[in-house]
Structures are given as C-alpha cells and as structure tokens.
Design an enzyme around this catalytic site. Structure first.
Site, PDB file in Angstrom:
ATOM      1  N   GLU A 140       0.844  -1.203   0.000  1.00  0.00           N
ATOM      2  CA  GLU A 140       0.000   0.000   0.000  1.00  0.00           C
ATOM      3  C   GLU A 140       0.873   1.244   0.000  1.00  0.00           C
ATOM      4  O   GLU A 140       0.643   2.165   0.800  1.00  0.00           O
ATOM      5  CB  GLU A 140      -0.927  -0.002   1.218  1.00  0.00           C
ATOM      6  N   GLU A 216      -6.594  -7.657  -0.475  1.00  0.00           N
ATOM      7  CA  GLU A 216      -7.032  -7.739   0.920  1.00  0.00           C
ATOM      8  C   GLU A 216      -8.534  -7.487   0.966  1.00  0.00           C
ATOM      9  O   GLU A 216      -8.963  -6.336   0.876  1.00  0.00           O
ATOM     10  CB  GLU A 216      -6.318  -6.702   1.794  1.00  0.00           C
TER      11      GLU A 216
HETATM   12  C1  GLA Z   1      -4.058  -2.473   5.104  1.00  0.00           C
HETATM   13  C2  GLA Z   1      -2.706  -3.151   5.197  1.00  0.00           C
HETATM   14  C3  GLA Z   1      -2.769  -4.436   5.989  1.00  0.00           C
HETATM   15  C4  GLA Z   1      -3.584  -4.260   7.251  1.00  0.00           C
HETATM   16  C5  GLA Z   1      -4.978  -3.791   6.874  1.00  0.00           C
HETATM   17  C6  GLA Z   1      -5.891  -3.598   8.056  1.00  0.00           C
HETATM   18  O1  GLA Z   1      -4.765  -2.973   4.086  1.00  0.00           O
HETATM   19  O2  GLA Z   1      -2.171  -3.414   3.916  1.00  0.00           O
HETATM   20  O3  GLA Z   1      -1.452  -4.797   6.297  1.00  0.00           O
HETATM   21  O4  GLA Z   1      -2.958  -3.325   8.064  1.00  0.00           O
HETATM   22  O5  GLA Z   1      -4.868  -2.540   6.262  1.00  0.00           O
HETATM   23  O6  GLA Z   1      -5.972  -4.734   8.825  1.00  0.00           O
END
Ligand code: GLA
Length: 564
Positions: A140, A216
């Site tokens: 991210e 995710e």
């Molecule tokens: C983001 C991050 C993950 C985690 C999620 C929340 O997507 O990429 O590593 O922190 O948020 O659980």
C-alpha cells in the site's frame, strides 16, 4: 483465479501451522498469503533468525503439503498491525533515519534483509517446482508516498534476487493511492472491505489489462485497547466475497486466520481522517473476527465462505477436522513476588537529555529515567513531551502521577528543599504501523520540562520484557515501589488450548514457561488471552505476570471461551 487467504506464520506457533493451513483448504481456498516480518527475522542489524516461528521456508513447505499455493509479501514495510509495520526498531536509533523512500542508508538495510530473506522464497517459486505463485512489491505504498524511484528499486531488488513469478502492488482503490502506489511492469491490485464493483471499476481505469484482484478483502477487523470489539457480519461478508468472485476476480481474504500478536509484536494506529491523531495501541489478539478463529476453529463466517467458495473452487473441498478439547476451567494463585526495580537493569546510560528506547537498544519494555530538579521552587508543571507511551512519575520515591500519550502528559511538582529526585518509569506500547507517522520512537522522546525549563542530566536504566528466565526470584524487596512480577504454577493433565484471564489485575505482561503471551489491560475490550497448547506440558507450568499498577488478589483463571 486465485482463491487465497491470509495467515501470517509469525502469528501462529509452528506446531499449529499444519492445522491452520488445513483449515484454509477446508474452507475452499487453494492459496495462502503471508507477509514476511523483517523485525522478526533481523532482531539486530545483521543478525538473522530463521528458526521456530521465523522458519518461513518450513511454513511454505507445510502449505504445499496441505495443497496450497502461496503469495508472499516481503515488504520491507508490511503494515499488518505489526510493530512499526515490520520495520525493525533499531532503524530508529538514528534520529535522522528515513523510511520507505529512496534513501541510501535505508536501502542498504533493505538490501541486506532481502539478501537473507528472499532465498527460501525464491527457491520455492512455481517456476522452480515450488508453490510460491506471486510476490508483492512493498505494501500500500500509495497510502504513504510518491517516491516512484523507491518502488522501482524494490521491484528491481526482487527481480535481481531471482523473483520470477508475477509481481503485484496493492493499494486502496482511490485515485491518489493507485497513482502513488503502482509501478510500471507490475500488476496493480486493490484492498477493500465492501463495494467491489466500484473498486474494480476504479482499478480498471488505471490498469485495463491487469487481471482484477482484491489483495485484501477485509472480512473482519482488529481492535484497539480502550475501544469496542469490532465484528463483521458473516452473511454480509459472504455476499461481498460472492460479488468479488462473480466479477471474475482473484481474492485474498484478509484474514483467513488472524492469530495472535504474541509478546510485544502488536502495532498501533493514530486516529483521525489522516492517521495523525490520537494514539490507539492494538490489542494482543489478532482474531480479526476471521472465518477461522484465534484457536483455529471454524466460525459461522467459515461456513458462509465455504458455501460461496464451493461455487468457484474446482478442486474437492475437504471437511474440517474437529479440534481437541480445551483445558478445564480453573484458577492459579501467583503468590511469589519480585519487584521489577530489584531486578538488575539490562543497561544503564548517563546522558544530558533523556534517550529514546531505540537509542538505548531497547526494543520494548520499560525504562526508568532519573534526574534531580534543583530547588527550592514553587509547583510548576512537569511536562513529558512526546511521551511514548505510559509513565509512572515518582517524586522523592512516591508515586506522583500516571501519565499517558494522547492523555494527560504533565503533572505539577514543587521542590521544597535543595532538590527533588524525579523518576519516570516509561512503558512502551506498539509502534505505529500505518500512515505518515510510522517510525514511532519510544520513551521520553521530546525531553522533559519543568515549566519551560528542560531538565538535564539523566541516568536511565532499561528493563526489556523479552526474557524472564534469569529473574532473581527470592530477592528481598528493597525498591518498595514500581511494577511487580508474580509467579505461580499451572498444573495440567495434558497440553490443551485454553483462555487465560487476569481478573482484578490492571495492566501488564504474561509469560507461560518463559514465552511472552502478550499484554493485558483492564481497559479491554480483550479480556482473555489465547493460551496455545504447544506452550504447555503435562504437569506443572510456570506462569509469570508483570503487573504494572498493582493487584489485590493475585489469581489467574483459565476459561473455556474467549472474551474479546
Ligand atoms: C491495510 C494493510 C494491511 C492491514 C490492513 C488492516 O490494508 O495493507 O497490512 O494493516 O490494512 O488490517
């Protein structure tokens, strides 16, 4: 189409990897996804760990045996509610360190880490007969920066070390995150919890040719101390999963099985719309309201997801194996005591200004900062600027205040005679793992002022909480103040899972046979700590608790159900 679920090897004891992995298969998945945790693998610069819970190669082999391919996300930054987003705390010993950008010193550390951590991944790639089918570049990055040169460096660092399966980036499905986080030649994926149609439409505007993937799918969530326990309705989550798959997209359930933030591995967030606000430390459990719960048991969400996945999974889906029974309910008295301040400090330093934990080489735990205030003087506020994260302030040996980051950080102190001794016992909580304020140093980070005047001349002693094996039990109580270790024996017939609870205790840490289960805090929402069977042996088991604020009746209980 990948039907994947996240399961972090570092949040599950190795003896339990096989059971957890088989549950992923039994839910209808064919792939497991894991991050790699840099701070687990390189606890000190140049010293690497790949045994036990850090044996990621073995984890991948067990995944293959369970019939699962693997997606690996090596970071170096991973977010993940993990201390400092996986970046080792020793990076912060240098107050001018720069993170997650094209900075030569930072990149030299990343290069050394990649040299060590990538070989077990590279040799297990699909292209070499293994089960690793995809590798992610950073994490991210678009939620953090715009340093395209850095992202390209990470991409090239992976390629140069032999990664030849498809590479991806993953970002929030917004214009600014996708523009900041994607990199040429690498497929972009999106992270979200709902509205897959809009997310994939946004992704397709940027990358019309990339196969759609939700890297995710947040089907649950994590908790912070002092806030409400978060859950996500199973039917609602299953509906979104169905819509992701109906769009022909690949999915990675975040999390399929969350596990536990053992020891001091939990991270923290800062609140507010831009993640720059109040400090929110993450709890010890990482159950995540995931389909496979912290103990490895199927939940209603597991069964709802299994039905959806069965529509898309061409392979046969095995039935989940039943779990063995739990420990019977019971209680343990922890009568033996030892004052933390009667334990020899791990190190003592003398400095003009208060040092940070990282400058003292203290990853987590407690530090006692001492100085004198010259007197006489009237009562002025003693300010703990940049306190991270909680402090007991003693003036001439008596407790004057308990202060906390994002709460009260000052207390009035008067000096009647020639001087007053000030002792500040600081405890660290998780390092911020997300947003513009990662690189969260611990201790008295901004110095200590009496009114406007800085206090100088500090002697600081460190008390790490990672190893309780050498504690001098039986030492007389000479300190008369501060946190207290308590010890007792938990007797079991057979090693079984249980839930440990500390009713009437306030805040601290628990160890079972020397293994730190994590932090507890009466602020909740988490009440019970998951106690995994591999930590126990038939007969007597040593239970140690470090209580920071005091307990009237030192009894721990074993329960048969979690309370998160
Ligand atoms: C983001 C991050 C993950 C985690 C999620 C929340 O997507 O990429 O590593 O922190 O948020 O659980």
């Amino acid at each position: 189409m990948l039907l994947s679920g996240a399961l972090h090897y570092f949040r599950v004891l190795p003896e339990q990897w096989t059971q957890r992995l088989s549950m992923l298969r039994a839910m209808g998945l064919d792939t497991v996804e894991t991050y790699l945790a840099w701070n687990l693998h390189e606890p000190e610069p140049g010293r690497f760990e790949f045994g036990g819970r850090a044996d990621v190669g073995r984890f991948l082999d067990l995944a293959a045996e369970a019939g699962l391919d693997a997606i690996v996300r090596p970071g170096p930054y991973i977010c993940a509610e993990w201390d400092n987003g996986g970046l080792p705390s020793w990076l912060l010993a240098d107050r001018s360190a720069r993170l997650r950008c094209h900075d030569p010193e930072y990149l030299a550390h990343v290069a050394r880490y990649f040299d060590a951590v990538l070989p077990p991944i590279v040799e297990r790639q699909r292209t070499r007969g293994g089960n690793v089918v995809m590798v992610q570049v950073e994490n991210e990055y678009g939620s953090f920066g715009t340093d395209r040169r850095y992202l390209e460096w990470v991409r090239d660092a992976l390629l140069e070390r032999g990664v030849d399966v498809p590479l991806v980036t993953s970002d929030g499905p917004t214009d600014h995150m996708l523009t900041g986080g994607s990199v040429p030649g690498v497929a972009a994926t999106a992270n979200f919890g709902s509205d897959p149609e809009t997310a994939f439409a946004t992704l397709a505007r940027y990358r019309p040719d990339d196969p759609p993937m939700c890297m995710e799918f947040w089907n649950g969530w994590f908790d912070h101390w002092g806030e409400r326990h978060v859950t996500r309705d199973a039917a609602d989550a299953a509906d979104v999963l169905d819509r992701i798959l109906a769009a022909g997209a690949s999915v990675n359930l975040y999390m399929a099985h969350g596990g536990t933030n053992f020891g001091t591995t939990a991270g923290a967030n800062l609140g507010g719309a831009e993640s720059t606000g109040a400090y929110q430390p993450t709890v010890t459990s990482y159950d995540y309201d995931a389909p496979i719960d912290e103990r490895g048991a199927p939940t209603a969400k597991f069964h709802a997801f299994r039905e959806v996945l069965a529509k898309y999974q061409r392979r046969e889906i095995p039935e989940p194996e039943p779990l063995p029974p739990l420990l019977p309910a019971g209680s343990v008295r922890l009568d033996e005591t030892l004052r933390l301040l009667d334990v020899p400090a791990a190190s003592v330093v003398e400095t003009a200004e208060p040092p940070t934990f990282e400058e003292m080489g203290l990853h987590h735990g407690l530090a006692l900062y001492r100085t004198e205030i010259p007197g006489p003087r009237q009562a002025y506020d003693l300010h703990l600027d940049g306190l991270a994260d909680r402090a007991h302030v003693y003036v001439d040996g008596s407790l004057a205040a308990v202060l906390e980051r994002s709460g009260e950080t000052s207390t009035p102190v008067a000096v009647e005679g020639g001087s007053a001794s000030v002792e500040i016992l600081v405890e660290s909580m998780g390092r911020v793992n997300y947003g513009p304020r990662i690189g969260d140093r611990k201790g008295l980070v901004g110095g200590v002022r009496h009114e406007r005047q800085f206090l100088h001349g500090w002697t600081t002693a460190t008390y790490p909480v990672d190893d309780v094996s050498g504690l001098p039990w039986g030492a007389p109580d000479t300190a008369g103040r501060g946190p207290v270790f308590h010890r007792g024996v938990l007797t079991v017939d057979e090693p079984r899972d249980g839930y440990l609870v500390l009713p009437g205790w306030t805040k601290g840490y628990v160890w079972v046979n020397g293994f730190c289960l994590g932090r507890y805090w009466d602020r909740g929402p988490q009440r019970t700590l998951y106690l995994p069977w591999p930590l126990l042996r038939a007969g007597g088991n040593e239970l140690v608790v470090l209580e920071l604020d005091g307990v009237a009746d030192p009894v721990a209980e074993i329960r048969t159900a979690p309370e998160l």
